[in-house]
Design an enzyme around this catalytic site. Structure first.
Site, PDB file in Angstrom:
ATOM      1  N   ASP A  66      38.418 -28.279  37.823  1.00 50.68           N
ATOM      2  CA  ASP A  66      37.427 -28.751  38.800  1.00 50.68           C
ATOM      3  C   ASP A  66      36.687 -27.575  39.426  1.00 50.68           C
ATOM      4  OD1 ASP A  66      39.627 -27.784  40.164  1.00 50.68           O
ATOM      5  OD2 ASP A  66      40.189 -29.689  41.045  1.00 50.68           O
ATOM      6  N   ASP A 135      47.138 -36.286  49.347  1.00 48.94           N
ATOM      7  CA  ASP A 135      46.708 -37.688  49.252  1.00 48.94           C
ATOM      8  C   ASP A 135      46.879 -38.234  47.827  1.00 48.94           C
ATOM      9  OD1 ASP A 135      44.683 -36.413  47.875  1.00 48.94           O
ATOM     10  OD2 ASP A 135      43.039 -37.173  49.112  1.00 48.94           O
ATOM     11  N   HIS A 137      45.831 -36.798  44.995  1.00 48.87           N
ATOM     12  CA  HIS A 137      44.809 -36.474  43.989  1.00 48.87           C
ATOM     13  C   HIS A 137      45.339 -35.459  42.982  1.00 48.87           C
ATOM     14  CE1 HIS A 137      43.252 -33.148  46.861  1.00 48.87           C
ATOM     15  NE2 HIS A 137      43.530 -32.499  45.752  1.00 48.87           N
ATOM     16  N   GLU A 142      39.997 -38.093  43.839  1.00 51.42           N
ATOM     17  CA  GLU A 142      40.437 -38.601  45.131  1.00 51.42           C
ATOM     18  C   GLU A 142      40.836 -40.081  45.012  1.00 51.42           C
ATOM     19  OE1 GLU A 142      41.062 -36.568  47.293  1.00 51.42           O
ATOM     20  OE2 GLU A 142      39.399 -35.330  47.994  1.00 51.42           O
TER      21      GLU A 142
HETATM   22  C1  GLP Z   1      43.035 -28.820  45.322  1.00 50.68           C
HETATM   23  C2  GLP Z   1      42.795 -28.751  43.818  1.00 50.68           C
HETATM   24  C3  GLP Z   1      43.896 -29.400  43.047  1.00 50.68           C
HETATM   25  C4  GLP Z   1      45.223 -28.945  43.600  1.00 50.68           C
HETATM   26  C5  GLP Z   1      45.397 -29.445  45.000  1.00 50.68           C
HETATM   27  C6  GLP Z   1      46.687 -28.975  45.648  1.00 50.68           C
HETATM   28  O1  GLP Z   1      42.299 -29.765  46.005  1.00 50.68           O
HETATM   29  N1  GLP Z   1      41.550 -29.279  43.393  1.00 50.68           N
HETATM   30  O2  GLP Z   1      43.779 -29.063  41.663  1.00 50.68           O
HETATM   31  O3  GLP Z   1      46.277 -29.452  42.814  1.00 50.68           O
HETATM   32  O4  GLP Z   1      44.308 -29.047  45.788  1.00 50.68           O
HETATM   33  O5  GLP Z   1      46.541 -27.660  46.088  1.00 50.68           O
HETATM   34  P1  GLP Z   1      47.716 -26.735  46.527  1.00 50.68           P
HETATM   35  O6  GLP Z   1      48.456 -26.402  45.280  1.00 50.68           O
HETATM   36  O7  GLP Z   1      47.061 -25.535  47.114  1.00 50.68           O
HETATM   37  O8  GLP Z   1      48.534 -27.499  47.502  1.00 50.68           O
END
Ligand code: GLP
Length: 258
Positions: A66, A135, A137, A142
């Site tokens: 992403d 949440d 995702h 989302e």
């Molecule tokens: C972001 C990314 C995701 C990731 C998520 C969790 O929004 N787009 O790919 O898995 O957050 O992030 P973290 O690993 O920093 O908790």
């Protein structure tokens, strides 16, 4: 879905073992690369193995999941910048061998299509590394995302923007409102998916992912339909799993049958 409850500090090496095993069989494997804090220990472990000469990622290709829309080229929070500094520059992958959706493209819809074509042209993703948002995702899909979605433009929830503000100096207003993201259908085509999650703030999302009803309300639940998913969680992230003891028992008594 295989659920492994392990100490946080071991997760990086365990996933690096999965990656190393794949590359031993297929040196030109296609890797699905996540950003965020969850995969950092994996990238540390991979970088160490490459510097020790026991692993090479030289022939691999990578696709990120992403990207934010509207961050300037080279912005430190742009995922294309992040993956170069967290992984590519620390290993022996040529920098051009990793591609993500370009959130600065003049036509975002064309870019989404081109990105999907690039994954298909590479033969699809062999091993996809994933984190999970609080949440539920995955990538930036989302709640409410179609379980069959493809790479597209999405609007981030306020919760995700709040969660990710820490990367933007704590300033939620600096976090873009839109992103490009692989869809749930795109991610589901990876041949092996490895999801990592640690900490209490992920415990509800993990409980839904593993034991909840499959629903767009908790996008990661789409992975229940996938034939090969490995979930590495620490005790805190596993704390709301009703069948946690069974997952521990399965792991302790794991052996090849048949
Ligand atoms: C972001 C990314 C995701 C990731 C998520 C969790 O929004 N787009 O790919 O898995 O957050 O992030 P973290 O690993 O920093 O908790």
């Amino acid at each position: 879905m295989e659920v492994l409850i392990v100490p946080e500090h071991k997760i990086g090496e365990l996933v690096a073992d999965d990656v190393s095993g794949l590359i031993a069989e297929r040196p030109d494997a296609v890797l699905g690369l996540a950003t965020g804090s969850s995969p950092l220990r994996i990238y540390d472990a991979l970088a160490r193995r490459v510097s020790e000469g026991v692993l090479s990622l030289q022939q691999t290709k990578g696709f990120t999941l992403d990207e934010y829309v509207g961050l300037a080229e080279g912005h430190p929070c742009r995922y294309s910048t992040v993956i170069q500094s967290e992984l590519v520059r620390r290993v022996d992958m040529p920098s051009h061998s990793v591609r993500g959706p370009d959130g600065g493209a003049s036509n975002l819809h064309d870019e989404c299509r081109n990105f999907e074509n690039a994954i298909a042209d590479a033969g699809g993703v062999d091993l996809q590394i994933l984190g999970i948002g609080s949440d539920g995702h995955i990538a930036f899909n989302e709640p409410g995302s179609s379980l069959a979605s493809r790479t597209r433009v999405k609007t981030l929830t306020e919760q995700t923007r709040r969660d990710n503000a820490r990367f933007f100096g704590g300033d939620i207003d600096a976090v873009p409102r839109h992103c490009l993201t692989q869809g749930l259908g795109t991610i589901s085509e990876a041949r092996h998916i490895v999801l990592v999650a640690t900490g209490h703030e992920k415990s509800e999302a993990v409980a839904q992912l593993v034991e909840g009803a499959v629903s767009a309300r908790w996008p990661a639940t789409v992975l229940q339909h996938h034939p090969r998913v490995t979930v590495y969680v620490d005790e805190a992230a596993a704390s709301r799993l009703i069948l946690a003891d069974y997952y521990r028992y399965t792991h302790a008594h794991r052996r090849l049958v048949g």
